[in-house]
Design an enzyme around this catalytic site. Structure first.
Site, PDB file in Angstrom:
ATOM      1  N   SER A 226       0.807  -1.217   0.000  1.00  0.00           N
ATOM      2  CA  SER A 226       0.000   0.000   0.000  1.00  0.00           C
ATOM      3  C   SER A 226       0.841   1.268   0.000  1.00  0.00           C
ATOM      4  CB  SER A 226      -0.919   0.020   1.223  1.00  0.00           C
ATOM      5  OG  SER A 226      -0.157  -0.064   2.415  1.00  0.00           O
TER       6      SER A 226
ATOM      7  N   HIS B 235      -2.814  -2.895  -6.075  1.00  0.00           N
ATOM      8  CA  HIS B 235      -3.155  -2.433  -4.726  1.00  0.00           C
ATOM      9  C   HIS B 235      -4.663  -2.367  -4.564  1.00  0.00           C
ATOM     10  CE1 HIS B 235      -3.382   0.949  -1.559  1.00  0.00           C
ATOM     11  NE2 HIS B 235      -3.342  -0.231  -0.966  1.00  0.00           N
TER      12      HIS B 235
ATOM     13  N   GLU C 264      -5.408   0.026  -7.664  1.00  0.00           N
ATOM     14  CA  GLU C 264      -4.327   0.815  -8.255  1.00  0.00           C
ATOM     15  C   GLU C 264      -3.364  -0.133  -8.973  1.00  0.00           C
ATOM     16  OE1 GLU C 264      -3.709   4.734  -5.478  1.00  0.00           O
ATOM     17  OE2 GLU C 264      -2.998   2.832  -4.655  1.00  0.00           O
TER      18      GLU C 264
ATOM     19  N   ASN D  98      -3.469   6.593  -1.028  1.00  0.00           N
ATOM     20  CA  ASN D  98      -2.931   6.738   0.326  1.00  0.00           C
ATOM     21  C   ASN D  98      -2.147   8.035   0.481  1.00  0.00           C
ATOM     22  OD1 ASN D  98      -4.058   4.478   1.448  1.00  0.00           O
ATOM     23  ND2 ASN D  98      -2.285   3.166   1.099  1.00  0.00           N
TER      24      ASN D  98
END
Length: 685
Positions: free
Chosen positions: A420, A441, A453, A491
């Protein structure tokens, strides 16, 4: 009747019994969408049928993809730009009205997807037959576009199945299975796909009345006094889920129904006016934009083939186990590896629960369970077309796993990591064939979060990226390609928002007040509740990874809770205590006044990092950034995404507000490079 006539989109055929079957097969399209040209042809056909009434009419699809996906949204958008939405709505209403008034039985034969305008066409028919196939889904999802059904759906459905059930379908936009639609009274007969047309013809030969109970419910719940009582109740219930100023469509739908009388013509007039007014709102513009962003993500793979039959997942924790389960659910053979069976079994148990919830019946659940196999020894690596590493966030551990795994893999197999936050330009140095290595991800919970992702690095083969995009499409996920820099896209943008919330908490701002400020902006969940849901340990770990890159520290409140062993929802206590999966938020002193700039403190760091991601080319363009953040975080869809919100609000004004926060709170609010970019001033597409 149709001798000498040629239609581009419709294929009318009359059988020996005098029943006309109208097959819609929109030219030049893989799906049936109701464009103006399609409706014009239908209008001409219906006019001829009214002059020479057949014994009955069956409307069916000639597409394998389903019945009708709805209106042509691109065309609808052009109507809005030209100010002709109401004309287009009234035209569709007239055509469906004439179809419904044909002096013979009419039946919609539904197989596969039946959405929006397709459902409205079916409602205009006297009867509806549907296939029991799992692909058959019936819905009126227009509320997700900031409007509500405008071709007669809101006028007809409450009178067919009763107001409570009809409004629930339209207010949520949810899909109904064939069985659910039958139980509601939306569908009259269920049958197998191969017998669909014959079942429709049988209904023409032997029409049937709806059950008395359904007819009574439809009559009673639409009486004027009942509407006046039910409408305020529904408004109150809707207000707990959406704010009227942000999402006006549900409230307009309830009001239109409340005002509608026994006359269908009057209800159609109210419907068209209300929907045309909604179509001009910023919410509708942005939600339609979000629809096109979603379609773009679905199409990123182009015509690429993923070539994946067998998936091997290493790491049976919550993420790895749920990734494996989702792959099995979507038809892939899956092997799941971890150090011991005691780590794999909980994942298999969760998978069984998911399959039961999603697939319902034993004959559908059993094959999915059979596709997911425990594999402690890792024997599945040799047969896998894709191996996904989903172990804990430690670069050394991941690199060791790659060195042990890669020699066992097939030559053309893909190797993916679910990291991540760790940059892939670092991880790929350990991989022998970096061209086939990439990030996949996923987001937690895997079954609910649509985004994946696709994480790039400087030696990734573009063909392997295309395969990964196609694989995500097969999983019914939305992929967005991102650069493999720290935190990638979601993130990286989310972390400043979450850390600022934790910092405000450290300063004494109550958690519920922080969450309320974010939800008032339009976020689906407040950041304090979000940290608890993600896991305080995970948030602290990712924050530590990204902190130096973003120039941010872990706030004391988060550090102290993690040191105390409190990890949030999964352990029952974090910022909040959790019971039965719900946060038990403490009461806030009614005299407490939230800081005036609290919303800015939360949202502006998120927008600031979005600008930086665009400037750093983490994604290829602003639209992909908006799509990634909306589908990866739930960022207020009615605002169209962070970049679209900046455009709508004005970049100079937001940058000035950041500079005000710098003066008050410090340099962490310093505007990031990119605020003067022309991309932030560009008009919406």
């Amino acid at each position: 009747m149709f001798e000498g006539l040629r239609f581009q989109h419709w294929q009318p055929a009359r059988d020996a019994d005098g029943i006309v079957v109208l097959t819609l097969d929109r030219a030049g399209s893989s799906v049936n969408a109701l464009s103006r040209a399609v409706l014009d042809e239908l209008s001409e056909i219906v006019e001829r049928l009214s002059f020479e009434p057949p014994k009955g009419v069956v409307v069916r699809s000639g597409k394998n993809s389903g019945f009708i996906v709805g209106a042509d949204i691109k065309e609808f958008e052009s109507f809005e730009k030209n100010g002709t939405v109401q004309d287009a709505l009234e035209n569709g209403q007239r055509i469906f009205l004439r179809l419904g008034r044909l002096p013979c039985p009419t039946v919609a034969a539904i197989h596969g997807v039946c959405m929006g305008g397709g459902t409205e066409l079916a409602l205009a028919c006297r009867f509806r037959v549907a296939s029991r196939d799992a692909s058959t889904r019936i819905a009126l999802p227009e509320v997700k576009l900031g409007i509500f059904p405008g071709w007669g759906g809101s006028a007809r459905l409450p009178r067919l199945i009763g107001a409570p059930a009809a409004l629930e379908l339209m207010l949520t936009g949810r899909n109904a299975s064939a069985e659910n639609a039958k139980s509601l009274g939306l569908v009259d007969v269920l049958t197998s796909p191969e017998l669909l047309v014959e079942a429709a013809k049988e209904l023409i030969r032997h029409p049937r009345s709806r059950p008395l109970q359904q007819r009574a419910m439809a009559w009673v719940t639409n009486l004027w006094p009942v509407r006046q009582v039910l409408a305020p109740i529904m408004v109150k219930q809707t207000a707990t889920k959406a704010r009227k100023e942000q999402y006006p469509a549900p409230f307009a739908l309830i009001e239109t129904w409340r005002r509608g009388g026994p006359s269908l013509a009057q209800r159609l007039k109210l419907e068209a006016r209300a929907v045309a007014k909604l179509a001009a709102t910023p919410t509708a513009h942005n939600l339609i934009r979000v629809f096109f962003l979603q379609e773009r993500l679905k199409g990123l793979a182009g015509g690429a083939e993923h070539g994946v039959k067998h998936v091997h997942v290493v790491g049976a924790g919550v993420m790895g186990g749920d990734i494996a389960a989702w792959c099995a659910l979507r038809g892939f053979e899956v092997t799941l590896q971890d150090r011991e069976m005691k780590f794999v079994q909980p994942a298999l148990d969760r998978a069984k629960d998911m399959f039961t919830k999603k697939l319902k019946t034993p004959e559908r659940i059993a094959p999915a369970l059979a596709r997911l196999k425990a594999d402690v020894e890792g024997n599945g690596i040799a047969d896998a077309d894709l191996t996904i590493e989903a172990i804990y966030e430690n670069a050394e551990a991941k690199e060791t796993l790659y060195r042990n795994t890669e020699p066992k893999m097939k030559a053309d197999a893909l190797l993916a990591t679910n990291t991540s936050s760790i940059p892939l330009n670092e991880l790929r140095k350990t991989v022998d064939k970096p061209a086939r290595f990439l990030g996949l991800h996923y987001f937690n919970p895997v079954a609910l979060m649509p985004l994946v992702e696709i994480v790039r690095h400087d030696e990734l083969d573009p063909a392997c990226e295309k395969r990964a995009l196609a694989f995500c499409k097969a999983l019914d996920k939305l992929p967005v390609p991102v650069a493999g820099t720290p935190g990638f896209l979601v993130n990286r943008i989310l972390m400043p928002y979450m850390l600022e919330a934790a910092r405000a908490y450290s300063e004494g701002v109550p958690g519920p007040v922080i969450d309320k400020a974010a939800k008032r902006f339009g976020m689906p969940m407040g950041p304090i509740e979000l940290i608890d849901t993600v896991g305080l340990d995970v948030a602290a770990s990712v924050g530590a990874e990204l902190g130096p890159f973003l120039g941010l520290d872990i706030p004391p409140s988060l550090e102290e809770l993690v040191k105390g062993g409190k990890r949030g929802k999964k352990d029952g206590e974090g910022f909040y205590k959790w019971q039965d999966g719900r946060p038990q938020k403490p009461e806030v002193d009614p005299t407490y006044a939230a800081p005036d700039d609290l919303e800015d403190r939360l949202i502006l760091p998120l927008l600031n990092e979005a600008v930086a991601c665009l400037a750093d080319k983490v994604v290829d363009d602003a639209d992909l950034l908006d799509a990634g953040v909306i589908f990866g975080t739930g960022f207020a869809p009615f605002r169209g995404g962070p970049i679209q919100h900046i455009r709508d609000t004005g970049a100079p004004a937001l940058k000035a507000r950041l500079e005000t926060l710098v003066q008050k709170y410090g340099t962490r609010f310093t505007p990031r490079p990119g605020w003067d970019s022309t991309a932030l001033a560009a008009p919406a597409n």
